[in-house]
Structure formats: structure tokens, C-alpha cells
Design a protein around this motif. Structure first.
Motif, short mmCIF file in Angstrom:
data_model
loop_
_atom_site.label_atom_id
_atom_site.label_comp_id
_atom_site.label_asym_id
_atom_site.label_seq_id
_atom_site.Cartn_x
_atom_site.Cartn_y
_atom_site.Cartn_z
N GLY A 53 0.82 -1.21 0.00
CA GLY A 53 0.00 0.00 0.00
C GLY A 53 0.84 1.25 0.00
N GLU A 54 1.94 1.22 0.76
CA GLU A 54 2.84 2.39 0.78
C GLU A 54 3.50 2.58 -0.57
OE1 GLU A 54 6.30 4.32 3.61
OE2 GLU A 54 4.90 2.82 4.37
N MET A 55 3.88 1.48 -1.23
CA MET A 55 4.46 1.58 -2.56
C MET A 55 3.45 2.19 -3.54
SD MET A 55 6.38 -2.11 -2.70
CE MET A 55 6.79 -2.00 -4.45
N ALA A 56 2.20 1.77 -3.43
CA ALA A 56 1.16 2.31 -4.32
C ALA A 56 0.98 3.80 -4.09
CB ALA A 56 -0.16 1.56 -4.09
N HIS A 57 1.01 4.23 -2.82
CA HIS A 57 0.89 5.66 -2.52
C HIS A 57 2.05 6.44 -3.10
CE1 HIS A 57 -2.70 5.65 -0.19
NE2 HIS A 57 -2.22 4.97 0.83
N LEU A 58 3.26 5.89 -3.01
CA LEU A 58 4.43 6.59 -3.53
C LEU A 58 4.34 6.77 -5.05
CD1 LEU A 58 7.27 4.92 -1.45
CD2 LEU A 58 6.52 7.29 -1.31
N ILE A 59 3.91 5.71 -5.73
CA ILE A 59 3.78 5.81 -7.19
C ILE A 59 2.70 6.82 -7.55
CG2 ILE A 59 3.04 4.54 -9.24
CD1 ILE A 59 4.46 2.08 -8.05
N SER A 60 1.57 6.78 -6.83
CA SER A 60 0.50 7.75 -7.10
C SER A 60 0.98 9.18 -6.87
CB SER A 60 -0.71 7.46 -6.20
OG SER A 60 -1.28 6.21 -6.51
N ASP A 61 1.76 9.38 -5.79
CA ASP A 61 2.27 10.72 -5.51
C ASP A 61 3.22 11.19 -6.61
OD1 ASP A 61 0.82 10.73 -3.22
OD2 ASP A 61 2.51 10.63 -1.83
N LEU A 62 4.06 10.29 -7.10
CA LEU A 62 4.98 10.66 -8.16
C LEU A 62 4.23 11.08 -9.43
CD1 LEU A 62 7.84 10.87 -9.32
CD2 LEU A 62 7.70 8.45 -9.90
N LEU A 63 3.25 10.27 -9.83
CA LEU A 63 2.48 10.59 -11.02
C LEU A 63 1.69 11.88 -10.82
CD1 LEU A 63 1.21 7.00 -11.89
CD2 LEU A 63 3.04 8.27 -13.01
N GLU A 64 1.15 12.05 -9.63
CA GLU A 64 0.36 13.26 -9.35
C GLU A 64 1.24 14.50 -9.34
OE1 GLU A 64 -2.93 15.52 -8.80
OE2 GLU A 64 -2.77 13.42 -9.36
N SER A 65 2.45 14.39 -8.80
CA SER A 65 3.34 15.55 -8.78
C SER A 65 3.73 15.95 -10.19
CB SER A 65 4.60 15.25 -7.95
OG SER A 65 5.39 14.25 -8.56
N GLU A 66 3.91 14.98 -11.09
CA GLU A 66 4.21 15.31 -12.48
C GLU A 66 3.04 16.04 -13.14
OE1 GLU A 66 6.83 15.04 -14.76
OE2 GLU A 66 7.87 14.98 -12.84
N ARG A 67 1.82 15.58 -12.85
CA ARG A 67 0.65 16.25 -13.43
C ARG A 67 0.54 17.69 -12.93
NH1 ARG A 67 -1.83 10.92 -13.33
NH2 ARG A 67 -2.30 11.13 -11.12
N LEU A 68 0.75 17.89 -11.63
CA LEU A 68 0.61 19.22 -11.06
C LEU A 68 1.74 20.15 -11.46
CD1 LEU A 68 -0.68 18.36 -7.49
CD2 LEU A 68 -1.88 19.70 -9.20
N ALA A 69 2.91 19.59 -11.78
CA ALA A 69 4.05 20.42 -12.17
C ALA A 69 3.97 20.85 -13.63
CB ALA A 69 5.36 19.68 -11.91
N GLY A 70 3.03 20.27 -14.37
CA GLY A 70 2.88 20.62 -15.79
C GLY A 70 2.27 21.99 -15.98
N ARG A 71 2.33 22.46 -17.19
CA ARG A 71 1.84 23.81 -17.48
C ARG A 71 0.32 23.89 -17.47
NH1 ARG A 71 5.45 27.40 -19.21
NH2 ARG A 71 7.52 26.69 -19.81
N HIS A 72 -0.35 22.77 -17.62
CA HIS A 72 -1.81 22.79 -17.71
C HIS A 72 -2.45 21.93 -16.63
CE1 HIS A 72 -1.23 24.84 -21.51
NE2 HIS A 72 -0.44 23.85 -21.91
N ALA A 73 -2.00 22.12 -15.40
CA ALA A 73 -2.55 21.35 -14.29
C ALA A 73 -4.01 21.74 -14.08
CB ALA A 73 -1.75 21.62 -13.02
#
Length: 236
Positions: A53-73
Motif C-alpha cells: 500500500g505504501e508503494m502504491a501511494h508513492l507511485i500515485s504521488d509521483l504521477l500526481e506531482s508530475e501532473r501538477l508540475a505541468g503547465r496545464h494542471a
């Protein structure tokens, strides 16, 4: 230059690997759940489920941070009751932390219900509260979550009573993948994404993110305006 290109390729590779890891991780969690209810196996199965579960959270956080760091979040705003959302997150954390139920929630009774991205705010609360619970020492006061009204919106603050962070590292703690040895456990999962993600969520809402030593402990404060101005995403 070459450094920028390498950095871009490294992030693209990390993103691709994270996407690829989601399917085998999901299969591993399903297979673990299907293990027989043998009393001799249950403790190990539960420990494995927590780790997966912790691994799944980490992967979700990584993908989410990439989405939010984009120009069109893009935010998905809806009326969000922050005290109610906090109670849901604390209930979830009780499965991982024995002292999650001790978190002190202090909410302004006149707290407005704002149009916020509920899913992203859930991530913020989970990351900040999980981070504070990692320093939930038996002799220390429990973590505190403050939800306050401001003239322009709301403010949430999570404060623990742990050792805090050395001042020389404090300013860099919310950068992506920053994890000096002395502060490795400060960011969710120890990979330096938790606080970075929280900062991105605050900025995407047009809000502010502040990290400071509370002496004792660490305080993370996020302000969210009711009607944010358009702001450019911040890289790094």
C-alpha cells in the motif's frame, strides 16, 4: 543545455517506470489479499499489504506531482468540507499508525466550505498527517491539525512535536527528491515527494505553502484562497 535535457529524460524515464509498476503492484496486492486466512500467516500478510500500500501511494504521488508540475494542471473543484475530509483521512491512517486516533483536530466553527480539489486536498492531508505520525513518540504530545478561517479563504496547519528539521535543510525540504540523511524520514516514504506534492497542490489552488520549525516539532502551513488568481506553475 545538456543538463536540462538529461534532467527531462530522467523525469520521463521515472514517469514511464512508475506507470509500468502500477499493474504488477496491483496484481501483487490482489494476490496477497487472496492468501488463506491462516492465523500463522495473517501477521505477515498484513505487513506485506501495508508495504504494498505504501508503494502504491508513492507511485500515485509521483504521477500526481508530475501532473501538477505541468503547465496545464487542471483542478477538479467541488464544495469541500475540510473537517469532514480530515476525519476520513485520519480513519484511513489508523490502519497504519496506532497513534493516528490521537491527532488533535482544531477547526474553526465558522470555517467556510470552499470549492477545492477534494482529491488533491486528501493527498495533502494524508501526506502531512502521515509525516507527523512518523514522529509520534510515546512521550511527546500528539500531532495537531488546525483548520482556520482567513479573510480570503482557509488555512490548514499540521504540527508535530518531534525533533524538527535542521535550519540549513528547512528551505529545501519541499523540493522534489530532496532527502538529506538527517531529514530522510521527514518526507512521506523517505523519497522526498510528500512535502513537494503538498506545495504543488497549494500553488495549483493559488495558495501559499510555509514550512517552519515549531520548537519542538515541524509546522507545515497551507493557505487556500476562496477565489485564487491565476498563477504560473513552479518547477523544482
Amino acid at each position: 543545455g545538456g543538463g536540462v535535457t538529461l534532467h527531462r529524460h530522467s523525469r520521463a524515464l521515472l514517469l514511464a517506470m512508475s506507470h509500468e509498476l502500477r499493474s504488477p503492484l496491483t496484481r501483487a496486492r490482489l494476490n496477497t489479499e487472496l492468501l488463506p486466512e491462516n492465523p500463522d500467516v495473517v501477521p505477515q500478510r498484513d505487513a506485506l499489504m501495508r508495504d504494498l500500500g505504501e508503494m502504491a501511494h508513492l507511485i500515485s504521488d509521483l504521477l500526481e506531482s508530475e501532473r501538477l508540475a505541468g503547465r496545464h494542471a487542471a483542478l477538479h473543484r467541488e464544495p469541500t468540507n475540510l473537517p469532514e475530509l480530515a476525519r476520513e483521512v485520519i480513519t484511513e491512517l489508523e490502519a497504519r499508525h496506532d497513534c493516528a486516533g490521537d491527532i488533535v483536530v482544531i477547526a474553526d466553527p465558522a470555517l467556510p466550505v470552499l470549492a477545492l480539489d477534494r482529491g488533491r486536498l486528501r493527498l495533502v492531508l494524508r501526506n502531512l498527517l502521515d509525516n507527523s505520525l512518523r514522529h509520534c513518540e510515546p512521550t511527546a504530545l500528539p500531532p495537531e491539525l488546525h483548520l482556520r478561517s482567513t479573510p480570503t479563504g482557509v488555512e490548514l496547519e499540521v504540527r508535530d512535536h518531534g525533533p524538527g528539521v535542521p535550519p540549513e535543510h528547512l528551505a529545501r525540504m519541499a523540493q522534489a527528491f530532496y532527502r538529506p540523511d538527517v531529514a530522510r524520514q521527514r518526507a512521506t516514504g523517505g523519497v522526498g515527494l510528500g512535502l513537494y506534492l503538498c506545495r504543488l497542490v497549494a500553488q495549483a489552488h493559488g495558495g501559499q505553502f510555509e514550512l517552519r520549525n515549531a520548537s519542538p516539532g515541524l509546522s507545515v502551513r497551507i493557505t487556500l484562497p476562496a477565489e485564487p488568481a491565476q498563477v504560473a506553475p513552479t518547477k523544482g
